[in-house]
Design a protein around this motif. Structure first.
Motif, PDB file in Angstrom:
ATOM      1  N   ASN A  54       0.821  -1.205   0.000  1.00 52.11           N
ATOM      2  CA  ASN A  54       0.000   0.000   0.000  1.00 52.11           C
ATOM      3  C   ASN A  54       0.857   1.257   0.000  1.00 52.11           C
ATOM      4  OD1 ASN A  54      -2.185  -1.671  -0.027  1.00 52.11           O
ATOM      5  ND2 ASN A  54      -3.070  -0.934   1.876  1.00 52.11           N
ATOM      6  N   ALA A  55       1.953   1.227   0.733  1.00 51.49           N
ATOM      7  CA  ALA A  55       2.856   2.381   0.733  1.00 51.49           C
ATOM      8  C   ALA A  55       3.406   2.613  -0.668  1.00 51.49           C
ATOM      9  CB  ALA A  55       3.990   2.174   1.737  1.00 51.49           C
ATOM     10  N   MET A  56       3.751   1.531  -1.359  1.00 51.14           N
ATOM     11  CA  MET A  56       4.248   1.645  -2.730  1.00 51.14           C
ATOM     12  C   MET A  56       3.176   2.256  -3.632  1.00 51.14           C
ATOM     13  SD  MET A  56       5.244  -1.440  -5.343  1.00 51.14           S
ATOM     14  CE  MET A  56       3.557  -2.024  -5.265  1.00 51.14           C
ATOM     15  N   LEU A  57       1.947   1.779  -3.517  1.00 54.57           N
ATOM     16  CA  LEU A  57       0.859   2.327  -4.328  1.00 54.57           C
ATOM     17  C   LEU A  57       0.627   3.805  -4.012  1.00 54.57           C
ATOM     18  CD1 LEU A  57      -1.654  -0.648  -4.123  1.00 54.57           C
ATOM     19  CD2 LEU A  57      -0.476   0.149  -6.175  1.00 54.57           C
ATOM     20  N   MET A  58       0.750   4.157  -2.753  1.00 50.75           N
ATOM     21  CA  MET A  58       0.554   5.555  -2.369  1.00 50.75           C
ATOM     22  C   MET A  58       1.621   6.448  -3.000  1.00 50.75           C
ATOM     23  SD  MET A  58      -0.630   4.828   1.556  1.00 50.75           S
ATOM     24  CE  MET A  58      -0.895   6.491   2.120  1.00 50.75           C
ATOM     25  N   THR A  59       2.838   5.922  -3.153  1.00 48.72           N
ATOM     26  CA  THR A  59       3.880   6.733  -3.790  1.00 48.72           C
ATOM     27  C   THR A  59       3.570   6.969  -5.262  1.00 48.72           C
ATOM     28  OG1 THR A  59       5.331   4.868  -4.361  1.00 48.72           O
ATOM     29  CG2 THR A  59       5.685   5.942  -2.208  1.00 48.72           C
ATOM     30  N   LEU A  62       9.562   2.302 -12.491  1.00 48.06           N
ATOM     31  CA  LEU A  62       9.095   2.729 -11.169  1.00 48.06           C
ATOM     32  C   LEU A  62       7.926   1.887 -10.676  1.00 48.06           C
ATOM     33  CD1 LEU A  62       9.336   6.606 -11.550  1.00 48.06           C
ATOM     34  CD2 LEU A  62      10.755   5.142 -10.100  1.00 48.06           C
ATOM     35  N   VAL A  63       7.220   1.258 -11.591  1.00 49.12           N
ATOM     36  CA  VAL A  63       6.126   0.356 -11.220  1.00 49.12           C
ATOM     37  C   VAL A  63       6.654  -1.064 -11.014  1.00 49.12           C
ATOM     38  CG1 VAL A  63       4.015  -0.755 -12.070  1.00 49.12           C
ATOM     39  CG2 VAL A  63       4.312   1.716 -12.328  1.00 49.12           C
ATOM     40  N   SER A  64       7.380  -1.575 -11.997  1.00 43.15           N
ATOM     41  CA  SER A  64       7.730  -2.994 -11.974  1.00 43.15           C
ATOM     42  C   SER A  64       8.838  -3.358 -10.990  1.00 43.15           C
ATOM     43  CB  SER A  64       8.095  -3.473 -13.379  1.00 43.15           C
ATOM     44  OG  SER A  64       9.199  -2.753 -13.875  1.00 43.15           O
ATOM     45  N   LEU A  65       9.833  -2.504 -10.826  1.00 43.72           N
ATOM     46  CA  LEU A  65      10.931  -2.855  -9.918  1.00 43.72           C
ATOM     47  C   LEU A  65      10.474  -2.965  -8.461  1.00 43.72           C
ATOM     48  CD1 LEU A  65      13.886  -0.892 -11.546  1.00 43.72           C
ATOM     49  CD2 LEU A  65      13.367  -3.349 -11.685  1.00 43.72           C
ATOM     50  N   PRO A  66       9.722  -1.995  -7.937  1.00 42.66           N
ATOM     51  CA  PRO A  66       9.246  -2.180  -6.556  1.00 42.66           C
ATOM     52  C   PRO A  66       8.286  -3.363  -6.414  1.00 42.66           C
ATOM     53  CG  PRO A  66       9.058   0.118  -7.220  1.00 42.66           C
ATOM     54  CD  PRO A  66       9.423  -0.666  -8.445  1.00 42.66           C
ATOM     55  N   ALA A 100      10.479  -6.428  -6.335  1.00 45.13           N
ATOM     56  CA  ALA A 100      11.201  -6.498  -5.063  1.00 45.13           C
ATOM     57  C   ALA A 100      10.266  -6.930  -3.935  1.00 45.13           C
ATOM     58  CB  ALA A 100      11.848  -5.153  -4.741  1.00 45.13           C
ATOM     59  N   LEU A 101       9.074  -6.365  -3.897  1.00 41.57           N
ATOM     60  CA  LEU A 101       8.110  -6.719  -2.857  1.00 41.57           C
ATOM     61  C   LEU A 101       7.683  -8.180  -2.994  1.00 41.57           C
ATOM     62  CD1 LEU A 101       6.358  -5.890  -0.462  1.00 41.57           C
ATOM     63  CD2 LEU A 101       4.649  -5.067  -2.101  1.00 41.57           C
ATOM     64  N   THR A 102       7.437  -8.609  -4.211  1.00 41.36           N
ATOM     65  CA  THR A 102       7.053 -10.009  -4.446  1.00 41.36           C
ATOM     66  C   THR A 102       8.156 -10.955  -3.995  1.00 41.36           C
ATOM     67  OG1 THR A 102       5.675  -9.338  -6.313  1.00 41.36           O
ATOM     68  CG2 THR A 102       6.315 -11.658  -6.213  1.00 41.36           C
ATOM     69  N   SER A 103       9.383 -10.633  -4.333  1.00 46.96           N
ATOM     70  CA  SER A 103      10.521 -11.461  -3.926  1.00 46.96           C
ATOM     71  C   SER A 103      10.659 -11.492  -2.411  1.00 46.96           C
ATOM     72  CB  SER A 103      11.798 -10.917  -4.566  1.00 46.96           C
ATOM     73  OG  SER A 103      12.914 -11.630  -4.112  1.00 46.96           O
ATOM     74  N   TRP A 104      10.536 -10.329  -1.771  1.00 42.85           N
ATOM     75  CA  TRP A 104      10.637 -10.268  -0.314  1.00 42.85           C
ATOM     76  C   TRP A 104       9.539 -11.090   0.339  1.00 42.85           C
ATOM     77  CZ3 TRP A 104       7.144  -8.109   3.231  1.00 42.85           C
ATOM     78  CH2 TRP A 104       7.600  -8.093   4.556  1.00 42.85           C
ATOM     79  N   ARG A 105       8.312 -10.990  -0.189  1.00 38.09           N
ATOM     80  CA  ARG A 105       7.194 -11.736   0.395  1.00 38.09           C
ATOM     81  C   ARG A 105       7.424 -13.238   0.270  1.00 38.09           C
ATOM     82  NH1 ARG A 105       2.216  -8.870   1.540  1.00 38.09           N
ATOM     83  NH2 ARG A 105       1.427 -10.958   1.712  1.00 38.09           N
ATOM     84  N   ARG A 106       7.918 -13.670  -0.884  1.00 43.27           N
ATOM     85  CA  ARG A 106       8.177 -15.103  -1.067  1.00 43.27           C
ATOM     86  C   ARG A 106       9.252 -15.592  -0.107  1.00 43.27           C
ATOM     87  NH1 ARG A 106       7.996 -14.738  -7.388  1.00 43.27           N
ATOM     88  NH2 ARG A 106       5.774 -15.091  -7.693  1.00 43.27           N
ATOM     89  N   SER A 107      10.320 -14.829   0.023  1.00 47.27           N
ATOM     90  CA  SER A 107      11.426 -15.256   0.895  1.00 47.27           C
ATOM     91  C   SER A 107      11.023 -15.211   2.364  1.00 47.27           C
ATOM     92  CB  SER A 107      12.672 -14.391   0.653  1.00 47.27           C
ATOM     93  OG  SER A 107      12.462 -13.079   1.092  1.00 47.27           O
TER      94      SER A 107
END
Length: 164
Positions: free
Chosen positions: A113-118, A143-147, A150-157
Motif C-alpha cells: 500500500n505504501a508503494m501504491l501511495m507513492t 518505477l512500477v515494476s521494480l518495486p 522487489a516486494l514479491t521477492s521479499w514476500r516469497r522469501s
C-alpha cells in the motif's frame, strides 16, 4: 515528467480496477473477509468498496489530480485498517484483491500500500494524462515494476521456512 506521472496514475488506476473486479467476482468470499476484518456491514461494504475503487480509477484517468488524492486517501484508510490487524496479531485475509488473495494480513500488505501511495504523489500535479515519451514510459514502467518485483521477492522469501 508529466509522462512518468501519467504512467504511475494509469498503473494505480489499473490496480484499483483489478482489485474491484476481483472483489465483485467473489462477493461471498469478500463479504466473509470483510467480516473477519471486523468491518461493520460487511455485506454492504463488499459492494460499496469495489464501487469506490472503480470510481477512483475513473477519476485517475479523467481528472488525475483528484483521482490521485482520492486514491491516496483510500489507500491510507486501507493501510490504517491493515496496520491495526498486524498490530493485533489476528490472522485474517485482507480481501485486498477479493478471493484471489487469501493470504493473511502482514507487513507486506502495508509495504504494498505504501508503494501504491507513492504512485499517487506525482499524479497530484497532473491536469490531464499525457502521452509519455519512450524514455518516460521506460522510467514509469521501471518505477512500477521494480518495486513490485522487489516486494514479491521479499514476500516469497519471508514465507519460506528457515533451514536451521
Amino acid at each position: 515528467m508529466d509522462g512518468i506521472a501519467s504512467v504511475l496514475g494509469v498503473a494505480m488506476a489499473a490496480t484499483f480496477v483489478l482489485a474491484a473486479l476481483l472483489k465483485l467476482r467473489d462477493l461471498p468470499d469478500t463479504t466473509d473477509d470483510f467480516t473477519s476484518l471486523g468491518l461493520p456491514r460487511p455485506y454492504a461494504l463488499a459492494r460499496v468498496v469495489p464501487a469506490v475503487e472503480l470510481g477512483v480509477a475513473v477519476l485517475l484517468v479523467a481528472i488525475p489530480a483528484w483521482g490521485a488524492i482520492a486514491g491516496f486517501a483510500l489507500l491510507a484508510a486501507f493501510t490504517t485498517l491493515l496496520a491495526g490487524v498486524v498490530r493485533s496479531g489476528r490472522v485474517v485475509s485482507c480481501a485486498c484483491f477479493g478471493g484471489a488473495n487469501s493470504e493473511p494480513v502482514d507487513r507486506g500488505h502495508l509495504l504494498r500500500n505504501a508503494m501504491l501511495m507513492t504512485w499517487a504523489l506525482p499524479a497530484v500535479a497532473l491536469d490531464h494524462l499525457s502521452r509519455p515519451s519512450g524514455t518516460e514510459l521506460a522510467i514509469g514502467l521501471a518505477l512500477v515494476s521494480l518495486p513490485v518485483a522487489a516486494l514479491t521477492s521479499w514476500r516469497r522469501s519471508s514465507r519460506q521456512p528457515s533451514s536451521t
